[in-house]
Design a protein around this motif. Structure first.
Motif, mmCIF file in Angstrom:
data_model
loop_
_atom_site.group_PDB
_atom_site.id
_atom_site.type_symbol
_atom_site.label_atom_id
_atom_site.label_comp_id
_atom_site.label_asym_id
_atom_site.label_seq_id
_atom_site.Cartn_x
_atom_site.Cartn_y
_atom_site.Cartn_z
ATOM 1 N N LEU A 248 -69.836 51.802 -98.714
ATOM 2 C CA LEU A 248 -69.485 51.447 -100.082
ATOM 3 C C LEU A 248 -70.693 51.596 -101.003
ATOM 4 N N GLY A 249 -71.854 51.200 -100.485
ATOM 5 C CA GLY A 249 -73.094 51.311 -101.268
ATOM 6 C C GLY A 249 -73.369 52.752 -101.664
ATOM 7 N N ILE A 250 -73.149 53.678 -100.717
ATOM 8 C CA ILE A 250 -73.405 55.099 -101.005
ATOM 9 C C ILE A 250 -72.461 55.573 -102.119
ATOM 10 N N ILE A 251 -71.194 55.196 -102.005
ATOM 11 C CA ILE A 251 -70.211 55.587 -103.030
ATOM 12 C C ILE A 251 -70.606 55.007 -104.391
ATOM 13 N N SER A 252 -70.958 53.716 -104.374
ATOM 14 C CA SER A 252 -71.369 53.022 -105.591
ATOM 15 C C SER A 252 -72.543 53.726 -106.251
ATOM 16 N N ALA A 294 -89.681 56.269 -107.638
ATOM 17 C CA ALA A 294 -89.488 55.690 -106.306
ATOM 18 C C ALA A 294 -89.151 54.210 -106.431
ATOM 19 N N LEU A 295 -89.869 53.503 -107.322
ATOM 20 C CA LEU A 295 -89.601 52.074 -107.510
ATOM 21 C C LEU A 295 -88.208 51.857 -108.113
ATOM 22 N N LEU A 296 -87.870 52.714 -109.076
ATOM 23 C CA LEU A 296 -86.545 52.619 -109.718
ATOM 24 C C LEU A 296 -85.443 52.816 -108.675
ATOM 25 N N LEU A 297 -85.664 53.814 -107.808
ATOM 26 C CA LEU A 297 -84.694 54.122 -106.756
ATOM 27 C C LEU A 297 -84.554 52.940 -105.799
ATOM 28 N N ALA A 298 -85.717 52.378 -105.388
ATOM 29 C CA ALA A 298 -85.696 51.239 -104.456
ATOM 30 C C ALA A 298 -84.946 50.073 -105.080
ATOM 31 N N LEU A 299 -85.206 49.866 -106.354
ATOM 32 C CA LEU A 299 -84.571 48.763 -107.076
ATOM 33 C C LEU A 299 -83.051 48.964 -107.120
ATOM 34 N N MET A 300 -82.652 50.187 -107.475
ATOM 35 C CA MET A 300 -81.220 50.469 -107.594
ATOM 36 C C MET A 300 -80.514 50.371 -106.246
ATOM 37 N N VAL A 301 -81.153 50.917 -105.199
ATOM 38 C CA VAL A 301 -80.528 50.886 -103.865
ATOM 39 C C VAL A 301 -80.339 49.442 -103.393
ATOM 40 N N THR A 302 -81.368 48.608 -103.597
ATOM 41 C CA THR A 302 -81.244 47.223 -103.119
ATOM 42 C C THR A 302 -80.253 46.434 -103.981
#
Lengths: 409, 258
Positions: A248-252, A294-302
């Motif tokens: 679900l996270g990947i889809i989101s 990279a930080l933005l990505l980490a933030l969004m993924v978590t």
């Protein structure tokens, strides 16, 4: 365990990508809708501003002193308004202001000219009355921009006469030398524009991207009886919970990225929506480096982990998709409120704020766009999100084991 | 082998459920003091009317719900403490377990096969064998949503058997099936018995129980009234067939049939 996890994640993804309708609503539609809606909104704002700028205010004046009329006919004002004599027809002009045909009526007192020239003999100032319509943008602009400017010049003229020299009426010259006075950090200016709306939009996109499919993938499976089929297999409950959250996270995430592409595609037309400062509104002007991305990505993924965790938890609890909607919608509203609380907050983000679940994530996004984020702070936010996701997985696993929730018959 | 000893299952009812059923207590005893043993190479039948507690007992055996009291062992593994091992060894088929209709039968077999830890070769072999037997092979690449009701049920059976389980638990195996499909299913159950599998079925259809089951337990109001072979039940109730035996027991236990 990792094999089972992979099997479940793959199945969740296949479920969405095999269904053209789901692919369209979850992935293509957000980009398309946002690009079109934002472009139209931006173009309409531009259009409105243009129309206002093109409009020549229609001004009527009663008992205008000679000097005032002379000033109004100087090249500086001649083209910026259409000045007419009211000729005592005040009531008709007022009704025209009411209907929006006329923008401003300026009424000078009968003997204004006498009062100005013999000012030492009078113990009160000559009165000017203005009539305008606050519901009409053009009328308000004429009253609060054009009129004060005109009056200021007129007053300076009179003071100049009284002092014997027009130059004496002015005391200072401000920024007269031709050079750039705006010492702006273009990057920060662009960031300031983005930091108002982007954190809220990213948060909303991440949540809404997983909402529909999330409710379907868990509450829908429960309703259709396919969840029980999965629970009868020798797969650990936490693997099922985790697999669903990852899928679900990947889809989101893809859905949020799609929404983001929509914004970027609309930027050439929608700058007016985002421009709050003087900066150039484009991702190029933002100039994020590799570490920032990279930080933005980490933030969004978590963040996605936390959001889909909550959506899943509520969906497990619900008996069907309809009931899940009843639980998830209020949560979506709370998330939006937390987002908007950040939107109108220009203060720097305290280190402790980063640790607040959800609110801290939006604040961290804001800090990133304002170029004020502390790396430690962002990492704290990510850690809090990871721990929270873990807690949600455990709660979901416990719910899977709760026969009252899973088999309420 | 399945060994059930002193099984009791009590459901706690919500206030809403209590009001709906006009009950005074919030506890519902769905199964009480259930004892039976289903052996390898045997079809064991739970016979009873709707609401007698058959599904509750089968759910307890299948680890979906936990017994309130007593113990259930499947191939020596306890359903509560070793539920993971139990799930590896059983097939549980009931109307409430459904397959995702967006996938094809082929993919569904692969998916569940993988979850049972099977290799790709084993899954393919098993798929070919079961699809051929139940006639699913020519529909294997269609979406399940497009299949007929009978084909969907056959596929459910096939999928539940993908891992070649030791114990097969079927809740109302022929319910809603047309006569041809029902025959295919009962024939396959007999084949599984020949292979030495332990089979437990629940049914309220006398003819199914009479024809298929080696031993039958008649369940009324959550309790076993009688447990034995068809011959033993007829002798004990002094009746000529299972139907008469059932109604005699029902009158003794519950009261007159309206």
């Amino acid at each position: 365990m990792s094999n089972d996890l992979l099997t479940i994640v793959k199945k969740e993804l296949k479920r969405v990508f095999d269904d053209k309708r789901l692919v369209f609503t979850a992935i293509i539609l957000p980009a398309l809708a946002i690009a079109v809606i934002y472009s139209i909104m931006g173009m309409m704002i531009d259009n409105m501003v243009d129309t206002m700028q093109q409009h020549v205010p229609i001004v009527y004046v009663e008992n205008a002193p000679e000097e005032f009329l002379r000033l109004a006919k100087t090249p500086a004002y001649l083209t910026s308004m259409e000045l007419n004599d009211a000729n005592g027809d005040l009531e008709s002009i007022k009704s025209q202001i009411y209907s929006g045909e006329v923008d401003l009526l300026i009424v000078f007192e009968d003997d204004t000219e006498v009062m100005i020239s013999n000012y030492q003999d009078y113990d009160r100032l000559p009165n000017i009355t203005t009539f305008y319509n606050s519901s009409e943008d053009n009328s308000s602009t004429a009253r609060f921009r054009l009129f004060p400017n005109l009056l200021e010049q007129y007053e300076k003229m009179i003071i100049g006469y009284r002092l014997g020299n027009a130059q004496y009426a002015s005391v200072f010259a401000v920024d007269r030398i031709e050079e750039t006075h705006d010492i702006v950090d273009e990057q920060k200016a662009a960031g300031r524009s983005f930091s108002t709306l982007f954190p809220v939009l990213i948060t909303i996109f991440l949540f809404s991207g997983g909402m529909g499919i999330g409710m379907d993938t868990i509450a829908g499976e429960k309703e259709r009886g396919t969840m029980a089929t999965l629970l009868i297999t020798p797969v650990k409950r936490e693997t099922i919970a985790f697999g669903k959250i990852i899928g679900l996270g990947i889809i989101s995430f893809i859905s949020a990225i799609s929404s983001f592409i929509g914004i970027v595609a609309s930027l050439p037309f929608s700058k007016a929506l985002f421009a709050t400062g003087s900066g150039d509104v484009s991702l190029g002007a933002l100039g994020f480096g590799v570490s920032e991305f990279a930080l933005l990505l980490a933030l969004m993924v978590t963040m996605v982990g936390v959001f889909v965790g909550f959506i899943s938890l509520l969906s497990v609890f619900a008996k069907n998709v309809k009931e899940a909607g009843t639980y998830v919608t209020p949560l979506f509203m709370i998330i939006m409120v937390l987002g908007f609380m950040n939107m109108f907050n220009m203060n720097s983000v305290e280190l402790s704020t980063y640790a607040i679940p959800i609110y801290g994530s939006v604040a961290a996004l804001r800090a990133m766009f304002m170029f004020e984020a502390s790396t430690v702070g962002i990492l704290i936010t990510c850690l809090v999100n990871i721990v929270l996701t873990g807690v949600l997985v455990v709660l979901i696993k416990n719910m899977f084991n709760n026969e009252k929730i899973m088999f309420s018959a | 082998m399945v060994d059930v000893k002193g099984l009791k299952k009590v459901y706690k009812l919500s206030k809403k459920q209590m009001a709906k059923d006009n009950r005074k207590t919030n506890k519902l005893v769905a199964a009480n003091d259930i004892d039976f043993e289903a052996k390898d190479g045997e079809i064991f039948g739970l016979l009873g009317p709707n609401g007698a507690g058959k599904t509750t007992i089968l759910r307890c055996i299948s680890t979906l719900i936990k017994p309130t009291e007593g113990s259930v062992k499947v191939a020596q593994y306890d359903v509560v403490n070793d539920s993971f091992e139990v799930r590896k060894r059983i097939a549980f088929l009931t109307n409430e377990l459904k397959l995702d209709e967006n996938f094809t039968p082929k993919y569904t077999m692969e998916y569940f096969g993988k979850l049972y830890g099977m290799s790709k070769e084993d899954i393919n072999k098993r798929r070919e064998e079961l699809f051929a037997y139940f006639g699913v092979d020519s529909y294997q690449d269609m979406k399940i949503a497009e299949l007929s009701q009978g084909m969907k049920q056959k596929l459910s059976i096939v999928v539940s058997l993908v891992h070649n389980p030791e114990v097969i638990i079927f809740d109302e195996p022929t319910n809603g099936l047309d006569v041809i499909t029902a025959k295919a299913v009962t024939d396959y159950l007999e084949k599984l018995r020949q292979l030495g599998k332990t089979i437990i079925i629940s049914t309220h259809i006398m003819s199914v129980a009479e024809r298929l089951c080696d031993r039958i337990a008649i369940i009324l109001n959550g309790e076993i009234c009688i447990n034995g072979t068809l011959k033993e039940i007829k002798e004990s109730t002094n009746t000529g067939n299972l139907e008469d035996a059932f109604f005699k027991l029902y009158q003794d236990k519950v009261g007159a049939i309206i």
